[in-house]
Motif scaffolding. Sequence first.
Motif, mmCIF file in Angstrom:
data_model
loop_
_atom_site.group_PDB
_atom_site.id
_atom_site.type_symbol
_atom_site.label_atom_id
_atom_site.label_comp_id
_atom_site.label_asym_id
_atom_site.label_seq_id
_atom_site.Cartn_x
_atom_site.Cartn_y
_atom_site.Cartn_z
ATOM 1 N N TYR A 395 99.492 29.184 21.004
ATOM 2 C CA TYR A 395 98.157 28.947 21.569
ATOM 3 C C TYR A 395 97.576 30.208 22.195
ATOM 4 C CZ TYR A 395 97.748 24.073 20.467
ATOM 5 O OH TYR A 395 97.590 22.908 19.764
ATOM 6 N N CYS A 396 98.433 31.020 22.784
ATOM 7 C CA CYS A 396 97.965 32.286 23.346
ATOM 8 C C CYS A 396 97.370 33.161 22.243
ATOM 9 C CB CYS A 396 99.117 33.009 24.045
ATOM 10 S SG CYS A 396 98.605 34.483 24.946
ATOM 11 N N LYS A 397 98.050 33.220 21.101
ATOM 12 C CA LYS A 397 97.585 34.013 19.961
ATOM 13 C C LYS A 397 96.260 33.470 19.408
ATOM 14 C CE LYS A 397 100.914 37.087 19.239
ATOM 15 N NZ LYS A 397 100.632 38.544 19.326
ATOM 16 N N LEU A 398 96.076 32.139 19.482
ATOM 17 C CA LEU A 398 94.827 31.540 19.003
ATOM 18 C C LEU A 398 93.628 31.953 19.871
ATOM 19 C CD1 LEU A 398 95.942 27.889 18.118
ATOM 20 C CD2 LEU A 398 95.116 29.612 16.500
ATOM 21 N N THR A 399 93.880 32.184 21.159
ATOM 22 C CA THR A 399 92.774 32.489 22.073
ATOM 23 C C THR A 399 92.339 33.951 22.014
ATOM 24 O OG1 THR A 399 94.218 33.012 23.958
ATOM 25 C CG2 THR A 399 93.555 30.708 23.697
ATOM 26 N N ILE A 400 93.255 34.855 21.688
ATOM 27 C CA ILE A 400 92.957 36.286 21.796
ATOM 28 C C ILE A 400 91.782 36.738 20.925
ATOM 29 C CG2 ILE A 400 93.887 38.594 21.261
ATOM 30 C CD1 ILE A 400 96.472 37.739 22.654
ATOM 31 N N PRO A 401 91.676 36.323 19.638
ATOM 32 C CA PRO A 401 90.512 36.760 18.846
ATOM 33 C C PRO A 401 89.174 36.349 19.461
ATOM 34 C CG PRO A 401 92.206 35.838 17.415
ATOM 35 C CD PRO A 401 92.621 35.542 18.818
ATOM 36 N N VAL A 402 89.140 35.172 20.104
ATOM 37 C CA VAL A 402 87.888 34.726 20.737
ATOM 38 C C VAL A 402 87.634 35.544 22.005
ATOM 39 C CG1 VAL A 402 86.565 32.734 21.551
ATOM 40 C CG2 VAL A 402 88.345 32.419 19.824
ATOM 41 N N TYR A 403 88.687 35.827 22.767
ATOM 42 C CA TYR A 403 88.555 36.693 23.943
ATOM 43 C C TYR A 403 87.979 38.047 23.534
ATOM 44 C CZ TYR A 403 90.972 33.997 27.596
ATOM 45 O OH TYR A 403 91.304 33.080 28.563
ATOM 46 N N GLU A 404 88.492 38.591 22.425
ATOM 47 C CA GLU A 404 88.020 39.898 21.963
ATOM 48 C C GLU A 404 86.554 39.842 21.547
ATOM 49 O OE1 GLU A 404 91.967 42.111 20.214
ATOM 50 O OE2 GLU A 404 91.016 40.595 18.946
ATOM 51 N N ARG A 405 86.116 38.690 21.085
ATOM 52 C CA ARG A 405 84.716 38.535 20.665
ATOM 53 C C ARG A 405 83.780 38.408 21.862
ATOM 54 N NH1 ARG A 405 82.450 36.297 15.806
ATOM 55 N NH2 ARG A 405 80.217 36.135 16.140
ATOM 56 N N VAL A 406 84.169 37.629 22.858
ATOM 57 C CA VAL A 406 83.245 37.286 23.945
ATOM 58 C C VAL A 406 83.292 38.250 25.126
ATOM 59 C CG1 VAL A 406 83.213 34.844 23.334
ATOM 60 C CG2 VAL A 406 84.872 35.651 25.031
ATOM 61 N N TYR A 407 84.352 39.067 25.219
ATOM 62 C CA TYR A 407 84.449 39.990 26.345
ATOM 63 C C TYR A 407 84.390 41.436 25.858
ATOM 64 C CZ TYR A 407 86.003 35.952 29.050
ATOM 65 O OH TYR A 407 86.084 34.733 29.670
ATOM 66 N N PRO A 408 83.810 42.325 26.675
ATOM 67 C CA PRO A 408 83.831 43.748 26.322
ATOM 68 C C PRO A 408 85.259 44.285 26.365
ATOM 69 C CG PRO A 408 82.990 43.431 28.558
ATOM 70 C CD PRO A 408 83.131 42.067 27.956
ATOM 71 N N GLY A 409 85.467 45.487 25.844
ATOM 72 C CA GLY A 409 86.811 46.054 25.715
ATOM 73 C C GLY A 409 87.624 46.046 26.990
ATOM 74 N N TYR A 410 87.017 46.467 28.116
ATOM 75 C CA TYR A 410 87.738 46.505 29.385
ATOM 76 C C TYR A 410 87.336 45.301 30.238
ATOM 77 C CZ TYR A 410 89.081 51.275 28.164
ATOM 78 O OH TYR A 410 89.592 52.380 27.535
ATOM 79 N N HIS A 411 87.978 44.188 29.975
ATOM 80 C CA HIS A 411 87.731 42.978 30.766
ATOM 81 C C HIS A 411 89.075 42.438 31.238
ATOM 82 C CE1 HIS A 411 86.417 39.023 32.034
ATOM 83 N NE2 HIS A 411 85.164 39.424 31.908
ATOM 84 N N PRO A 412 89.203 42.132 32.536
ATOM 85 C CA PRO A 412 90.512 41.700 33.048
ATOM 86 C C PRO A 412 91.076 40.470 32.354
ATOM 87 C CG PRO A 412 88.758 41.367 34.694
ATOM 88 C CD PRO A 412 88.194 42.211 33.607
ATOM 89 N N LEU A 413 90.217 39.522 31.949
ATOM 90 C CA LEU A 413 90.723 38.319 31.294
ATOM 91 C C LEU A 413 91.361 38.636 29.944
ATOM 92 C CD1 LEU A 413 87.944 35.688 32.094
ATOM 93 C CD2 LEU A 413 90.306 35.672 32.909
ATOM 94 N N LEU A 414 90.777 39.573 29.213
ATOM 95 C CA LEU A 414 91.363 39.984 27.934
ATOM 96 C C LEU A 414 92.700 40.683 28.171
ATOM 97 C CD1 LEU A 414 91.241 40.371 24.872
ATOM 98 C CD2 LEU A 414 89.829 42.423 25.250
ATOM 99 N N GLY A 415 92.748 41.564 29.163
ATOM 100 C CA GLY A 415 93.996 42.246 29.499
ATOM 101 C C GLY A 415 95.091 41.279 29.906
ATOM 102 N N LEU A 416 94.737 40.279 30.696
ATOM 103 C CA LEU A 416 95.720 39.290 31.157
ATOM 104 C C LEU A 416 96.216 38.412 30.016
ATOM 105 C CD1 LEU A 416 94.073 38.295 34.552
ATOM 106 C CD2 LEU A 416 96.251 39.481 34.261
ATOM 107 N N GLN A 417 95.348 38.163 29.027
ATOM 108 C CA GLN A 417 95.779 37.357 27.880
ATOM 109 C C GLN A 417 96.789 38.130 27.031
ATOM 110 O OE1 GLN A 417 94.873 34.512 28.460
ATOM 111 N NE2 GLN A 417 94.819 33.221 26.652
ATOM 112 N N TYR A 418 96.559 39.440 26.877
ATOM 113 C CA TYR A 418 97.550 40.276 26.191
ATOM 114 C C TYR A 418 98.858 40.332 26.988
ATOM 115 C CZ TYR A 418 94.734 42.208 22.379
ATOM 116 O OH TYR A 418 94.011 42.370 21.216
ATOM 117 N N TYR A 419 98.739 40.351 28.304
ATOM 118 C CA TYR A 419 99.921 40.361 29.178
ATOM 119 C C TYR A 419 100.742 39.088 28.979
ATOM 120 C CZ TYR A 419 102.524 40.281 33.637
ATOM 121 O OH TYR A 419 103.505 40.204 34.602
ATOM 122 N N THR A 420 100.063 37.945 28.942
ATOM 123 C CA THR A 420 100.740 36.664 28.708
ATOM 124 C C THR A 420 101.421 36.663 27.347
ATOM 125 O OG1 THR A 420 99.139 35.481 30.090
ATOM 126 C CG2 THR A 420 100.405 34.158 28.536
#
Length: 479
Positions: A395-420
Amino acid sequence: MEDLKAALRDRCLTVASLPEKGRSLLAATDFHPGQVILSQEPYVFAPNAAEPRCDGCFATSARLRKCSACQAVWYCGSSCQKSEWKMHRLECMALARLDKEKRKSVTPSIRLMIKLYIRRKLQDEKIISTTAMDNYSLVDALVSHMSEINEKQLVLYAQMANLINIILQWPEINIKEVAENFSKLSCNAHTICDSELRPLGTGLYPVISIINHSCLPNAVLLFEGRTAVVRAVQHIPQGSEVLISYIETAGSTTTRLKSLREQYHFACACPRCAKLGQPDDIKESAILEGYRCEDDRCSGFLLRDSEKQGFVCQQCGCVRNKEEIRDIASEIKLMSERTSSSTSPGHKEAVSIYKMIENLQGKLYHPSSIILLQTREKILKILMDLEDWKEALVYCKLTIPVYERVYPGYHPLLGLQYYTSGKLEWLLGDTVNAIKSLTKAIDILGVTHGMNTEFVRELVMKLEEARAEASHNLSCADE
């Protein structure tokens, strides 16, 4: 205000009044990604009421003890209690006068206001020192938007102001001013979060509040303990305005504008919002909040046809019947109501229900829909609680492409999703992919959180351990 301008000049910042925006913070030098622009301690703060937290450091642990006098405030030890005593002494006396039932009505918002007036009193009496960036005149200068608030909200603020008057019992209290300050808190207070963006409490940072909003910000506001820290996430040239986001920006322009209007009482004119109604904006809104093509092989987005009989795929021309969409939406609504019913389901039952909702949403919404994303985030959280690491990673992998679409490159939520993702991959023995995910997490979080923060330093150590393990595995394989 001159003292504030001088203090900000020392930090390479200036305050200016811009058309349609009012007070704004401008860079007096170039700021680069990851660089601290401004930091500030809260003028007043209060922990959330969801669970007991130390009133000094927001810690939650078995060592927490209630203040013996007021029985309303918690501390983790004598150090925090002593550090807060000047402020809490007067608050404690006021809260101790209340009976047990009235004490329950002292919400974090009420506590913030009590502490606001106590701090002003103690600064007026020189018991607590003042500085250019720490004084009540900064609170006084904040915009309240009282003229734009509806009658129901005005009545609520008046009732809350009356409660402050009852609790403090100070003759100098002006109820009208207190009501206005509640409106200021609503527009200017910030949710204090930990490094993983979990909410801990609320704080008022009057200088930080000068920074205006953009749905395409060049800076990010995060917290180190109670300290609010603003870091650049883009190159900010000298003379440019420093901008942060007040809201969740992963939504359509219409959704963002509505949220900003209701909470902050202004119409955003940032580069993203200026595209409202333009072809690119219509397409993005239809992808984020609209429906999918009926043909599973097609990734097109749907728009309502001119006769309003259905929705037409803009890629393949396939028409989707509005009755079918309505039926699926009704079924999703019924299932969603089951999850929010009074009898809260257990973790496993909740996963089952959310997966059924996800299945229906997958048939209805575009694959990049934020509605589908939110459901998958809920499933991920429950799976993490259940320690079902393998499915959680899916499920984490399913969310990352959408995170990359909706957030700019340096966004804490995108970074935290990669961390998870990296943590889960490492836990499951996939060290190679864990290294890739943790590296991406550090690339982002090193900018948003700062490379020298404890959180990122620990993340770097995890990456080094993963690399050492991968190197060891490789050498064992060679043998």
